[in-house]
Write an enzyme that holds these catalytic residues in place. Structure first.
Site, mmCIF file in Angstrom:
data_model
loop_
_atom_site.group_PDB
_atom_site.id
_atom_site.type_symbol
_atom_site.label_atom_id
_atom_site.label_comp_id
_atom_site.label_asym_id
_atom_site.label_seq_id
_atom_site.Cartn_x
_atom_site.Cartn_y
_atom_site.Cartn_z
ATOM 1 C CD GLU A 25 -31.522 -30.345 50.286
ATOM 2 O OE1 GLU A 25 -32.094 -31.122 51.051
ATOM 3 O OE2 GLU A 25 -30.836 -29.380 50.665
ATOM 4 C CG ASP A 62 -24.620 -25.828 45.493
ATOM 5 O OD1 ASP A 62 -25.129 -25.051 46.330
ATOM 6 O OD2 ASP A 62 -23.477 -25.690 45.025
ATOM 7 C CB CYS A 92 17.396 -21.301 18.091
ATOM 8 S SG CYS A 92 16.845 -19.861 17.180
ATOM 9 C CG ASP A 114 -12.640 0.026 39.606
ATOM 10 O OD1 ASP A 114 -13.294 0.744 38.823
ATOM 11 O OD2 ASP A 114 -11.439 -0.232 39.446
ATOM 12 C CD GLU A 162 -19.805 0.831 39.965
ATOM 13 O OE1 GLU A 162 -20.803 1.593 40.056
ATOM 14 O OE2 GLU A 162 -18.774 1.149 39.358
ATOM 15 C CD GLU A 209 -22.146 4.805 50.108
ATOM 16 O OE1 GLU A 209 -22.536 4.396 49.027
ATOM 17 O OE2 GLU A 209 -22.901 5.290 50.979
ATOM 18 C CB CYS A 229 13.248 -21.244 17.275
ATOM 19 S SG CYS A 229 13.323 -20.285 18.790
ATOM 20 C CE1 TYR A 233 -23.958 4.078 43.086
ATOM 21 C CE2 TYR A 233 -22.556 2.134 43.248
ATOM 22 C CZ TYR A 233 -23.085 3.173 42.499
ATOM 23 O OH TYR A 233 -22.754 3.297 41.187
ATOM 24 C CE LYS A 279 -15.266 6.551 42.491
ATOM 25 N NZ LYS A 279 -15.592 5.717 41.398
ATOM 26 C CE LYS A 332 -10.632 7.723 40.743
ATOM 27 N NZ LYS A 332 -11.189 6.888 39.716
ATOM 28 C CB CYS A 379 16.946 -16.514 18.905
ATOM 29 S SG CYS A 379 15.771 -17.534 19.827
ATOM 30 C CB CYS A 431 13.608 -15.877 16.871
ATOM 31 S SG CYS A 431 14.416 -17.368 16.259
ATOM 32 C CB SER A 471 -19.410 11.327 37.512
ATOM 33 O OG SER A 471 -19.035 12.655 37.240
#
Ligand code: IVH
Length: 668
Positions: free
Chosen positions: A32, A30, A407, A115, A171, A111, A428, A223, A113, A310, A404, A422, A80
């Site tokens: 470098e 990192d 208390c 989310d 996605e 493949e 309290c 995808y 899906k 799903k 409560c 309360c 969709s």
């Protein structure tokens, strides 16, 4: 010469970005990487003539996108997928595809899906030219600047064979680890938590500040490649090719031929997906051959050549041990189901909030009940029902407490409110401890070291009984606390000292005035100007402030009517806490900047951008988002973007530092 070095650094940095973010196989450290990036930044600053909007330095995100997002029409509508929760339906889909293509070999690609939130990227001549969100499927928001901050998305393609012009869809995701980190941070700042990585990803993509987006750690999986000149006649090979151009494609990509293979794929991934670093909500099955896809065609809403399966929400059945009633900072009492530990979506669930009395009653929970716990798209487990068949008749209904549990004060419920409260604000313990923690949190007084645990200890030992006591703490007292050593004690005391310069609007937020959150405390602090004016305001005067309603006004006047609050505020004032807006902001208006159009760019330390904007307007000037011939000056903070610098230089527009600007106003 310099141009060569710049080109070489850009090439190298793009390659290491790809190795790190796409391949997960870095070749350099990192440090470098950072050193190369800094060298490139320096060179680009010194040589604005070699500017490239796709330079890897732009990944950190430049400026605020003033005025929201532009919209663009999708080249091809973003449809969709038909979806189902039933394996049988997927099998039917496979059969219907075979029936529609009699005596042809059909390969189906399975493949994941993902989310998250979908994105369409347009590449021309191997360069990213535009990124558009799904929107309504026909038009979406142009979010190119935000997308550029995602390190795994190639700005220029590598390899060969890409069409001159193509679209790629995928996605945008917030990996679990980043999601957890951000929610922890939000919790500490008392900001609302993201319910799931999907909301977090789409929310992040719509942020107007790309540098904020860059800090959020988004990722992207692709995808679907679309073009009139695709290299292969099938989905699988085109996607693999996209992988070779530098895209992160779904690592789960399998050619399947029979219903048995499809079913096995489903069974395997239903559990194996839990090991993936990102959220998934199902599987997608696509006919591989593009010719066959064409033959099958589309319905109005979705392709006939694909279906989404799903995963069912994960559900477990476990026994209720007892319901506890927990009191928060504002006194609200929340019922919590304490459960026999049960494994759900990879985590052990022992507790689930029941939110309020109405929910306990609707669910009709009895002692010792077997409860269904679900974790669907939401990260927080939810009690969704009771297995009444498993209930023994002697078990009684769970009763909400009337007093409560800490208390003992009788609880109250205001009309229209779902929750019981309360009312014993000052006696309290959890309410007092909650206010101490709230006061010290980052968005308020930002006193590092006073989290929930320390706030509790400070209160339990009698060291802090109200927030002003924080300013009397000594090093010796802190050293008596569990987990405190000389370093942490000193750091806390430094935080206490630094909190004395926290601006007044945050002090107002820190005071825990009922219903006054971050946004309202800003408005109220600005309108009042100082604490004495605020404390003396009547309900009518408060209601005159933008967005303050009668209930909030009443909460504020009651707060200041209470002797204990007034005393605490006096002690805070005596300790040196800010009790008025800075003079240079509430100052009278002037026309000092009349006729001036000022662009604000970069990050600032003395005031926020909004404050500078307000100051420009207060003095008759205009604030504008982008540099043009009309710009008369740039208020330039740290890290101003190289393209803005170059543009200002080219148009001969003067740059004012924060100090220059403040001096200008002071001299007026
Ligand atoms: S293909 C025309 N593949 O699911 C087919 N979509 O309801 C285009 N998604 O909006 C979609 N993973 O955001 C496809 N492997 C995948 C996917 C995927 C997630 C999302 C996508 C789309 C929605 C479909």
């Amino acid at each position: 010469m310099k141009q060569q070095e710049i080109d070489e650094l850009r090439r190298q940095l793009n390659r290491h970005n790809y190795l790190y973010y796409v391949m997960n196989a870095p070749e350099i450290t990192d440090a470098e990487f950072d050193a190369m990036m800094h060298r490139l930044e320096d060179l680009e600053k010194a040589h604005p003539e070699y500017d490239d909007p796709l330079s890897p330095t732009r990944r950190v995100g430049s400026d605020l996108l003033s005025g929201g997002f532009e919209q663009a029409e999708h080249v091809r509508p973003m449809l969709s997928l038909g979806n189902t929760y039933s394996i049988g339906e997927v099998d039917k889909f496979v059969t219907s595809v075979h029936n529609a293509l009699p005596s042809e070999d059909v390969a189906i690609v399975g493949e994941m899906k993902y989310d998250g939130t979908s994105i369409s990227l347009i590449y021309e001549d191997g360069r990213l030219v535009r990124a558009v969100t799904r929107g309504d499927g026909t038009r979406g928001d142009v979010v190119t600047a935000n997308i550029m901050t995602i390190r795994s998305i190639p700005l220029r393609l590598q390899g060969s064979g890409w069409p001159r012009s193509f679209e790629i869809r995928g996605e945008i995701l917030l990996p679990w680890a980043e999601f957890d980190r951000i929610n922890r941070e939000r919790e500490a700042n008392e900001e609302p938590l993201f319910a799931n990585p999907r909301n977090a990803a789409s929310g992040t993509l719509k942020l107007l500040n790309p540098s904020e987006v860059s800090r959020r750690g988004l990722d992207a999986y692709f995808y679907y490649v679309l073009s009139n000149e695709l290299p292969f006649d099938n989905h699988y090979d085109n996607l693999m090719a996209a992988g070779s151009w530098g895209f992160k494609i779904t690592p789960v990509l399998r050619k399947l031929h029979t219903i048995e293979e499809v079913d096995e794929f489903i069974t395997h991934w239903d559990s194996a997906r839990k090991e993936l670093p990102v959220a998934t909500d199902g599987l997608v099955f696509k006919v591989n051959s593009l010719r066959q896809q064409l033959n099958l065609g589309f319905t109005a809403k979705s392709p006939r050549w694909a279906i989404a399966y799903k995963f069912p929400a994960e559900r477990a059945l476990t026994r209720l041990r007892f319901v506890s009633f927990e009191v928060g900072r504002t006194g609200i009492v929340t019922p919590v189901a304490n459960l026999e530990p049960v494994l759900l979506s990879g985590t052990v669930v022992k507790r689930a909030s029941l939110h309020n009395a109405d929910i306990v009653r609707t669910l009709d929970i009895h002692e010792n009940d077997m409860l269904y716990v679900e974790k669907g798209g939401e990260i927080i487990p939810k009690i969704t029902g009771v297995d009444t068949g498993a209930r023994s008749p002697e078990c009684k209904e769970v009763q909400f407490v009337t007093h409560c549990p800490v208390c003992g004060t009788a609880l109250i419920r205001e009309e229209g409110d779902a929750s019981w409260k309360c009312p014993n604000q000052y006696g309290c313990a959890p309410q007092i401890i909650g206010r101490i923690e709230h006061f010290a949190a980052r968005k308020m007084m930002d006193i590092e070291g006073i989290g929930a645990e320390t706030a509790r200890q400070l209160y339990d030992r009698g060291l802090v009984t109200d927030t002003a006591d924080i300013y009397t703490l000594t090093r010796d007292q802190l050293l008596t606390l569990d987990g405190f050593g000389p370093r942490s004690a000193d750091r806390l005391l430094e935080g206490v000292e630094a909190s004395k310069s926290v601006p007044f609007d945050r002090v107002v937020y820190a005071l825990s005035i009922p219903n006054v959150g971050a946004t309202m405390s800003k408005k109220i602090a600005k309108a009042a100007g100082d604490i004495d004016t605020l404390a003396a305001m009547t309900d009518e005067q408060l209601i005159a402030i933008d967005d303050v309603g009668p209930a909030m006004a009443q909460g504020i006047t009651e707060y200041f009517a209470d002797e204990r609050n007034r005393r605490n505020i006096e002690c805070l004032r005596a300790a040196g806490v800010q009790m008025h807006m800075p003079d240079d902001i509430t100052d009278e208006r002037s026309d000092l900047l009349a006729g001036q159009t000022i662009v604000i760019s970069g990050t600032f330390s003395r005031h926020s951008r909004d404050e500078y904007k307000a100051m420009i307007e207060m003095h008759g000037g205009k604030n504008s988002g982008s540099i043009s011939k009309k710009t008369t000056a740039v208020l330039a903070g740290e890290n101003m973007g190289p393209s803005k610098l170059e543009k200002a230089a080219a148009l001969g527009i003067p740059l004012l530092s924060e100090d220059d600007f403040m001096q200008l106003l002071e001299n007026s």
